[in-house]
Design an enzyme around this catalytic site. Structure first.
Site, PDB file in Angstrom:
ATOM      1  N   LYS A 157      41.387  44.144  45.107  1.00  0.00           N
ATOM      2  CA  LYS A 157      41.205  43.621  46.134  1.00  0.00           C
ATOM      3  C   LYS A 157      41.688  42.225  45.651  1.00  0.00           C
ATOM      4  O   LYS A 157      40.814  41.668  44.507  1.00  0.00           O
ATOM      5  CB  LYS A 157      39.352  43.512  46.808  1.00  0.00           C
ATOM      6  N   TYR A 171      72.471  31.371  38.039  1.00  0.00           N
ATOM      7  CA  TYR A 171      71.792  31.836  39.210  1.00  0.00           C
ATOM      8  C   TYR A 171      72.099  29.849  39.655  1.00  0.00           C
ATOM      9  O   TYR A 171      72.593  29.451  40.948  1.00  0.00           O
ATOM     10  CB  TYR A 171      70.555  31.875  38.650  1.00  0.00           C
ATOM     11  N   LYS A 205      40.847  53.409  51.104  1.00  0.00           N
ATOM     12  CA  LYS A 205      41.920  52.734  52.814  1.00  0.00           C
ATOM     13  C   LYS A 205      42.003  54.808  52.270  1.00  0.00           C
ATOM     14  O   LYS A 205      42.528  55.053  51.078  1.00  0.00           O
ATOM     15  CB  LYS A 205      43.068  51.768  52.308  1.00  0.00           C
ATOM     16  N   CYS A 257      41.518  14.510  17.011  1.00  0.00           N
ATOM     17  CA  CYS A 257      41.741  14.674  15.596  1.00  0.00           C
ATOM     18  C   CYS A 257      43.108  14.419  15.004  1.00  0.00           C
ATOM     19  O   CYS A 257      43.579  14.768  15.475  1.00  0.00           O
ATOM     20  CB  CYS A 257      40.743  15.381  15.217  1.00  0.00           C
ATOM     21  N   CYS A 298      43.770  18.110   8.081  1.00  0.00           N
ATOM     22  CA  CYS A 298      42.374  18.435   9.910  1.00  0.00           C
ATOM     23  C   CYS A 298      42.655  20.721   9.344  1.00  0.00           C
ATOM     24  O   CYS A 298      43.076  20.985   9.862  1.00  0.00           O
ATOM     25  CB  CYS A 298      42.179  18.093  10.853  1.00  0.00           C
ATOM     26  N   GLU A 301      48.304  39.372  50.415  1.00  0.00           N
ATOM     27  CA  GLU A 301      46.623  38.196  50.013  1.00  0.00           C
ATOM     28  C   GLU A 301      48.152  37.186  49.232  1.00  0.00           C
ATOM     29  O   GLU A 301      48.457  37.860  48.514  1.00  0.00           O
ATOM     30  CB  GLU A 301      46.607  38.901  48.901  1.00  0.00           C
TER      31      GLU A 301
HETATM   32  S1  IVH Z   1      42.921  45.767  53.417  1.00  0.00           S
HETATM   33  C1  IVH Z   1      42.311  46.144  58.054  1.00  0.00           C
HETATM   34  N1  IVH Z   1      43.768  45.124  51.131  1.00  0.00           N
HETATM   35  O1  IVH Z   1      40.193  40.582  51.592  1.00  0.00           O
HETATM   36  C2  IVH Z   1      42.702  46.117  56.663  1.00  0.00           C
HETATM   37  N2  IVH Z   1      42.705  43.393  51.973  1.00  0.00           N
HETATM   38  O2  IVH Z   1      37.837  41.970  54.448  1.00  0.00           O
HETATM   39  C3  IVH Z   1      42.642  44.717  56.251  1.00  0.00           C
HETATM   40  N3  IVH Z   1      42.304  41.454  50.815  1.00  0.00           N
HETATM   41  O3  IVH Z   1      40.979  39.156  53.664  1.00  0.00           O
HETATM   42  C4  IVH Z   1      42.769  44.163  54.657  1.00  0.00           C
HETATM   43  N4  IVH Z   1      42.612  42.429  48.851  1.00  0.00           N
HETATM   44  O4  IVH Z   1      42.616  39.423  53.088  1.00  0.00           O
HETATM   45  C5  IVH Z   1      43.137  44.373  52.080  1.00  0.00           C
HETATM   46  N5  IVH Z   1      43.959  45.649  49.073  1.00  0.00           N
HETATM   47  C6  IVH Z   1      43.471  44.650  50.081  1.00  0.00           C
HETATM   48  C7  IVH Z   1      42.508  43.061  50.067  1.00  0.00           C
HETATM   49  C8  IVH Z   1      42.808  42.427  50.707  1.00  0.00           C
HETATM   50  C9  IVH Z   1      42.967  41.233  49.332  1.00  0.00           C
HETATM   51  C10 IVH Z   1      41.394  40.374  51.476  1.00  0.00           C
HETATM   52  C11 IVH Z   1      42.451  40.337  52.571  1.00  0.00           C
HETATM   53  C12 IVH Z   1      41.121  40.339  53.348  1.00  0.00           C
HETATM   54  C13 IVH Z   1      39.226  40.595  52.824  1.00  0.00           C
HETATM   55  C14 IVH Z   1      38.975  41.639  53.186  1.00  0.00           C
END
Ligand code: IVH
Length: 684
Positions: A119, A34, A297, A440, A446, A180
């Protein structure tokens, strides 16, 4: 023009290998190869500066510092989502009910389909690709306007500078990918270890550290942090067909080269969401990064659009958080623990408190300086955190609750001081000028250091000796049965059976486990030696680079510094380790007593029989446990993954194999049993 074509080819090759290394974790060339390609591109760009493009991998090192971040207006606002306050599984039902009501579904309508995701606890970011090339990265800001952090984000290797499969479909496209930026737990601990070493203050948590790195005006500082990224959504999109469901969209983004977390799961109905929530809560601390909950979702984009938004939050998504990982307790005493490297760690003994899913009675205070900074004293009320590292820690003390003397109002307890002598062996406790940690000076004479070295050696990710726990190690050391890890391989049943709480049967089992551990990989072996600053990843890098232990033992510092991610401190620590004759002797003795691994010849051409082969394990095997089978496969150069795909070479199936077997049949993947595995291992 030839140079132009060459530069393009080099960039494409680097992008591909970068993706394989950082996103797929499946490198196909060595680091040296690389680097050779990279250097050729640097030379070419130096000779022809006009060839230096924005998407060139040479641009990942950071550039000139900025005075201020420019503002970026988000074409599609970056919204946040509602948080479900009920931290029991009932939160999932409440969300599903709201969605069903909003869609005006009758009670007997079929269950809805959701995508459940993790999340991530980091910093939201929007990445804008025009014609397939990353042109802008922006923070969320107030949701309407964020900050332009493009230079910083370019340094993150997991983020593609150019989209995969750059076919004509991207010619006029705009794709904003949202996700994120976060820091992995291991990268965060490594950073704090380096801070300790430099005598600098520790970082508080991975989230703030990642966010701080992205808000650096000097991108060369960002480049020094190991940041990671997961995508979970889209912003503005023009000229690209968005798939019909959230699940398909994430699959498509993964194909384009973005890291997408693999725990996501399509869930039908509220019960499935609740099951996801519980399952993730269970293994939350095992994940390599921190999360603070899960996100549900509605899967169908058409239904999402039908539901729309209410007060700037989508009606079709919710964040379902986990219970907090911080709680209050009281310090009953402060004890001293001696670690495997002799590090003296003050430990707070606490009034028991339930936090992060467990009852906590001890918490680390890290080191003398850290404790002095936090000024934690006996009797103090403290905030305890049990998260990421699993080892609970004292975040800070609340001095307003400190017990005071009734006579003169001064604090009842003095500030803590490091002892002058090791409480375990009496050797002097010393602190090098450059270090934050006092140690130590007794070395493996030890008992505490020897115990730590043995436990590390036997741990699951090192030599994996099942059943060699702290109670047994404690006795072995106290009875002077074992003076180094090599002595484990000289024990007989009668030695072990003589230990407390050991019968003939359990002694035989332990001896079997010790015997089995002899077949290992070079990376595990290097890791097991417990060289300071050589964690699992560095051990893998070293194994790959040197191919055998002799080359590593003899390597001078500058040869070590050639290895990916080995800096001067790590190199010096390796040199110092092998400069001690008794460490080399232990390695020799381990080999003489039968510890072995497959020797990799060169950097990839390997003699190991399973090199390049991918396995998936399923069901119960007649004699091997899964861990054992995995170790044998890895020791022979193979790889074990969790799901069956077209790329899987073999499915190793035992009794009661489930859906993986069906999947193998569908995809035409070869299914083998344990006997066939042994044949493969023998190169047949
Ligand atoms: S969806 C319109 N999915 O959590 C929907 N958010 O308020 C937008 N976050 O600041 C967010 N993991 O940065 C979504 N799997 C995930 C997430 C995620 C982390 C954060 C995001 C946002 C806050 C949600």
């Amino acid at each position: 023009m030839q140079a132009h074509a060459r530069a393009q080819a080099l960039r494409a090759a680097l992008a591909e290998h970068n993706h394989r290394y950082y996103v797929l974790d499946e490198p196909s060339i060595s680091d040296a190869q690389y680097d050779a390609i990279f250097n050729e591109l640097v030379e070419l760009e130096t000779a022809h500066p006009d060839l230096r493009t924005l998407d060139s991998p040479t641009q990942r090192v950071g550039g000139a510092a900025l005075c201020v971040f420019a503002s970026v207006a988000h074409q599609v606002p970056m919204l946040s989502i509602r948080t479900e306050t009920d931290t029991t599984a009932a939160g999932a039902t409440a969300f599903d009910e709201r969605v069903r009501n909003a869609l005006a579904l009758p009670a007997d309508a079929p269950a809805l389909e959701y995508l459940a995701e993790l999340k991530f606890d980091g910093l939201a970011i929007s990445l804008r690709y025009e014609k397939g090339v990353l042109v802008r990265a922006a923070t969320r800001g107030d949701g309407q306007t964020g900050e332009d952090v493009t230079q910083n984000v370019r340094t993150i290797r997991q983020i593609p500078l150019k989209l995969n499969a750059l076919d004509p479909q991207f010619s006029d496209s705009i794709i904003e990918v949202r996700g994120e930026i976060y820091m992995r737990r291991d990268d965060f601990s490594a950073l704090n270890e380096a801070q300790d070493l430099a005598g600098e203050e520790r970082y508080v948590n991975p989230r703030n550290t990642a966010a701080g790195a992205i808000r650096q005006l000097d991108s060369s500082l960002t480049a020094k942090r190991r940041l990671s990224f997961f995508t979970y959504g889209l912003g503005e999109v023009v000229g690209w067909q968005i798939p019909a469901t959230q699940a398909q969209m994430l699959d498509a983004l993964s194909k384009l080269g973005f890291p997408v977390e693999s725990s996501r799961s399509v869930c039908i109905g509220a019960n499935a969401l609740a099951a996801f929530y519980n399952a993730v809560a269970q293994r939350r601390n095992l994940l390599p990064f921190e999360i603070d909950g899960v996100v549900y979702k509605l899967n169908s984009r058409a239904l999402q659009n039908e539901l729309g938004f209410v007060s700037r939050e989508p009606r079709w998504a919710v964040a379902h958080k986990f219970p907090p990982e911080e709680a209050l307790s009281i310090v009953e005493t402060i004890d001293v623990q001696v670690g495997r490297t002799g590090a003296i760690t003050p430990v707070a003994r606490l009034r028991p408190v339930f936090v992060g899913g467990a009852t906590v009675t001890n918490a680390t205070l890290h080191n003398e300086d850290e404790l002095a900074r936090k000024d934690v004293r006996v009797g103090d009320t403290v905030i305890i955190r049990r998260a990421g590292d699993v080892i609970p820690e004292v975040v800070r003390s609340l001095p307003e609750f400190r017990p005071l003397s009734e006579t003169d109002g001064t604090p009842l307890h003095q500030a803590w001081r490091v002892p002058a002598q090791c409480p375990e062996c009496g050797a002097a406790v010393l602190r090098a000028e450059t270090e934050a940690v006092a140690r130590c000076s007794g070395g493996v004479s030890c008992p505490a250091q020897l115990r730590g070295a043995l436990l590390h050696f036997a741990s699951r990710r090192a030599m994996d000796i099942e059943g060699l726990g702290d109670k047994i190690v404690e006795q072995m050391v106290a009875n002077k049965m074992v003076r180094s890890p090599a002595d484990l391989y000289a024990l007989g049943v009668s030695n072990i059976a003589a230990l407390d709480r050991m019968a003939e049967k359990s002694a035989t089992n332990l001896l079997d486990a010790i015997e089995k551990s002899k077949d290992t990989t070079l990376a595990r072996f290097i890791f097991s030696l417990g060289i300071r600053h050589v964690g699992e990843t560095t051990a893998k890098d070293l194994a790959k680079h040197f191919g055998d232990i002799d080359a590593l033992m003899d390597a001078p510092g500058d040869a070590l510094s050639q290895v990916h991610d080995v800096g001067p401190v790590v190199a010096a620590s390796i040199v110092a380790f092998f400069a001690q004759p008794n460490n080399k002797e232990v390695v020799e003795l381990l080999r003489a007593r039968g510890v072995r691994w497959f020797v990799q010849v060169g950097m990839q051409g390997a003699t190991a029989p399973l090199t390049g082969k991918t396995f998936v394990l399923t069901g119960t095997l007649p004699s091997l446990s899964r861990d054992e089978a995995q170790r044998l496969i890895e020791a022979a150069g193979g790889k074990v993954t969790t799901s069956v795909s077209k790329k899987t070479h073999f499915v190793l199936a035992g009794d009661e194999a489930g859906s993986k077997l069906t999947k193998a049949a569908e995809l035409g993947v070869t299914v083998i049993d344990e006997a066939a595995l042994h044949a493969l291992l023998e190169g047949k």
